[in-house]
Design an enzyme around this catalytic site. Structure first.
Site, PDB file in Angstrom:
ATOM      1  N   ASP A   1       0.861  -1.178   0.000  1.00  0.00           N
ATOM      2  CA  ASP A   1       0.000   0.000   0.000  1.00  0.00           C
ATOM      3  C   ASP A   1       0.906   1.240   0.000  1.00  0.00           C
ATOM      4  OD1 ASP A   1      -2.938   1.049   0.463  1.00  0.00           O
ATOM      5  OD2 ASP A   1      -1.735   2.039   2.004  1.00  0.00           O
TER       6      ASP A   1
ATOM      7  N   HIS B   1      -7.059  -6.199  -1.517  1.00  0.00           N
ATOM      8  CA  HIS B   1      -5.985  -5.236  -1.287  1.00  0.00           C
ATOM      9  C   HIS B   1      -5.030  -5.628  -0.166  1.00  0.00           C
ATOM     10  CE1 HIS B   1      -3.991  -1.364  -1.302  1.00  0.00           C
ATOM     11  NE2 HIS B   1      -4.218  -1.245  -0.004  1.00  0.00           N
TER      12      HIS B   1
END
Length: 329
Positions: A108, A306
């Site tokens: 991320d 994610h």
């Protein structure tokens, strides 16, 4: 270098000096140093599975709390969270550990932090692994202008995060509930249906959490895991974490000398096929032959969202250790 005596599951917690003041890190294993950099809204804890796997494979796995998070320093000024400062923190960690070089791996926000660590300090970071967010060289347009064009009548989440205090007012009254919502919104097994309003856009006058799933918990997220994350942010508040988003235009100015720069070190990319991030960054993956000429392997995990190293821990462990084993000494 100060150290805490806290140890659990073979992990040692430590505080080391950095330009931020201090960086909290957690260490496991011995061997070549692998520095693990988390994203938003997470902490060193997001690497808990990989630390054990890397240690077992003969590496010194070190996961940090990025400045603004956890037990690391939280400078008051928003502009203290620009990219060059975060790179300096990473360099300080390597040196405080008595090492000269390291492999850096990020997820991320940690992915661009890792990439820029390699770009700005190739003498320190000899290889770079990127999870979920592909490397995107600095472009020709100011980021705030790009984000303002995403979403039509809705507001892109990065734009929503720009004003100090605005997102904090949404999150801090119910940190645990908000975190549970964003983790569910971006996990493959709990994310909204493809035809539902995107959870990374905010309706006019609304809040980001309005589109989060309210009744689902991803399989990877136990009560203990959620308690840990919530406890960290309840203690620190959210501003230190959100300030990273508030420096993207400053970074664009600071890093003008890196416009279009390729990432030349041996590199790895792992993404999830259901990760919304890859929807707006698909072109970055297509450009890898130009932007990442040192790319050793690129993997897209089918049915993964994610939070890749927590959703698919075993596969990520295997891909990381295989890549590391084949790096030049």
């Amino acid at each position: 270098m100060s150290q805490s005596a806290t140890q659990a599951a073979g992990r040692t917690h430590r505080l080391v000096p950095s330009p931020a003041g201090r960086i909290h890190l957690v260490e496991q294993g011995s061997g070549p140093l692998v520095l693990l950099v988390h994203g938003f809204p997470e902490s060193w804890y997001s690497w808990r599975h990989q630390m054990a796997a890397l240690a077992a494979a003969g590496y010194r796995a070190v996961a940090i709390d990025v400045r603004g998070y956890g037990r690391s320093s939280r400078p008051a000024n928003v502009d203290a969270y620009r990219m060059r400062n975060l790179v300096e923190d990473n360099v300080a960690v390597v040196h405080a550990l008595g090492e000269r070089t390291a492999v850096v791996v990020g997820h991320d926000w940690g992915s661009p932090i890792a990439a820029h660590s390699a770009l700005l300090r190739p003498d320190v970071f000899r290889a770079v692994g990127l999870l979920s967010v592909p490397y995107t060289p600095r472009g020709g347009h100011r980021p705030s202008e790009v984000f303002a064009r995403i979403g039509g009548d809705d507001e892109f989440y990065v734009s929503y995060f720009q004003d100090p205090g605005r997102a904090e007012a949404e999150i801090e009254p119910d940190v645990r509930g908000w975190l549970a919502g964003i983790y569910a919104a971006l996990s493959a097994d709990t994310m909204p249906a493809p035809d539902a309003p995107p959870p990374f856009l905010v309706s006019p006058g609304g809040k980001l959490r309005d589109r989060f799933p309210a009744d689902r918990r991803p399989a990877w997220l136990s009560d203990d895991d959620l308690d840990f994350y919530a406890g960290e942010f309840e203690r620190t508040g959210m501003s230190g974490a959100l300030n990273r988003y508030r420096n993207m235009d400053r970074d664009w100015e600071d890093l003008a000398d890196l416009a279009g720069a390729p990432l030349t070190q041996p590199s790895l990319f792992i993404g999830g096929s259901q990760d919304a991030t890859l929807g707006w960054l698909a072109d970055a993956i297509t450009a890898f032959p130009t932007t990442m000429p040192g790319l050793v392997a690129s993997h897209l995990l089918e049915g993964c969202g994610h939070w890749i190293q927590q959703e698919r821990r075993d596969e990520v462990d295997q891909l990381l250790t295989k890549w590391l084993a084949n790096l030049p000494g």
